[in-house]
Design a protein around this motif. Sequence first.
Motif, mmCIF file in Angstrom:
data_model
loop_
_atom_site.group_PDB
_atom_site.id
_atom_site.type_symbol
_atom_site.label_atom_id
_atom_site.label_comp_id
_atom_site.label_asym_id
_atom_site.label_seq_id
_atom_site.Cartn_x
_atom_site.Cartn_y
_atom_site.Cartn_z
ATOM 1 N N LYS A 146 -2.533 52.173 68.622
ATOM 2 C CA LYS A 146 -1.962 50.840 68.463
ATOM 3 C C LYS A 146 -2.719 49.840 69.323
ATOM 4 O O LYS A 146 -2.874 50.038 70.533
ATOM 5 N N ILE A 147 -3.191 48.761 68.675
ATOM 6 C CA ILE A 147 -3.924 47.705 69.385
ATOM 7 C C ILE A 147 -2.997 46.550 69.739
ATOM 8 O O ILE A 147 -3.073 45.984 70.827
ATOM 9 N N ALA A 148 -2.114 46.194 68.798
ATOM 10 C CA ALA A 148 -1.245 45.045 69.043
ATOM 11 C C ALA A 148 -0.030 45.097 68.136
ATOM 12 O O ALA A 148 -0.053 45.708 67.065
ATOM 13 N N GLU A 149 1.037 44.452 68.587
ATOM 14 C CA GLU A 149 2.221 44.206 67.771
ATOM 15 C C GLU A 149 2.398 42.693 67.679
ATOM 16 O O GLU A 149 2.346 41.997 68.703
ATOM 17 N N ILE A 150 2.584 42.194 66.472
ATOM 18 C CA ILE A 150 2.674 40.742 66.269
ATOM 19 C C ILE A 150 3.902 40.423 65.433
ATOM 20 O O ILE A 150 4.067 40.958 64.329
ATOM 21 N N SER A 151 4.740 39.547 65.948
ATOM 22 C CA SER A 151 5.908 39.110 65.187
ATOM 23 C C SER A 151 5.457 38.165 64.071
ATOM 24 O O SER A 151 4.591 37.309 64.284
#
Length: 306
Positions: free
Chosen positions: A28-33
């Motif tokens: 996982k690199i990023a979580e974006i809403s």
Amino acid sequence: MKTLIISDHGSFLTVKNKIFVLKKDKKKIAEISPSEVDEILITASILVSTQAIRLAISHGIDIIFLDIRDSPWGIILPSIATQTVKTRKRQYEAVINNETKYGEEIIRSKIYNQAVHLKYWARKGIRTDYNSLLTKYYNEEPTAARVYWGNLALILPKDINFQGRDVDSIDQFNLALNYSYAILYNRVMKYLFIAGLDVYLGFIHKDRSGNESLVFDFSEMFKPYVDFILVRAFREGFRLKVKEGLIDRDSRSELAKIIVKGLEEKVKEEDDHNPKSVNQAIRAHAVKFASSIREKRDYKGFRLVM
């Protein structure tokens, strides 16, 4: 406008708990809403799950795809067009009846904005022939273009070796223009579509299968500001890494960030005392253009004040 740029080959965009999740090599690199994103710009070969597409559409987020030569090959837009039937019927009628005033106003606005761009650099102490665009060549687009690009060649740093506009050239600035215009085209396409217009039927560019002629038409007014963003960046030291005629991955990502940020800059417009971002101006003029066509009124194009 908030843009999520994905430029790392092999990435995977998926969804977990109604949140975008960007992965690479299963990490996982990023979580974006989705509330933090207005558009997703994909400039590399990646995987996108149907859940991610569905989440984007449900939040009004468009997904734009550019190929390795920086040409747009696809765009996914939410189905939110307005007054489509009435607007397109009038658009078809205007084209069939050869109502040239719409295309002519776009070209006049383009040349005007090119002159404003050159005048900006003249105020910085660089000699430019901006006045001839507004006097001798205001209605002569080919000649105006030669004057404009010839002046930009003198404004740009000499190591760029820019000799003039050539879409097939592999010099840094022409490659940057191709890439940056591709981003602009997709912004314009989105707003013309939302305004209810047929993006494939233009007033200036010839109709060809799969050719978004109206997008190319309408973009002409906004290109001079994109040119300004690029000239400024190159004069401040920005450079592209080019290999075998293609911009490398890191340079493409950095260039995309420059253009996306530049399109958020506030600009002033002739006869409008309320500054707005370039993106907002594109959206406002798409609505204004559609309304003018629909109601058979004259259209006044986008004209910069710098």
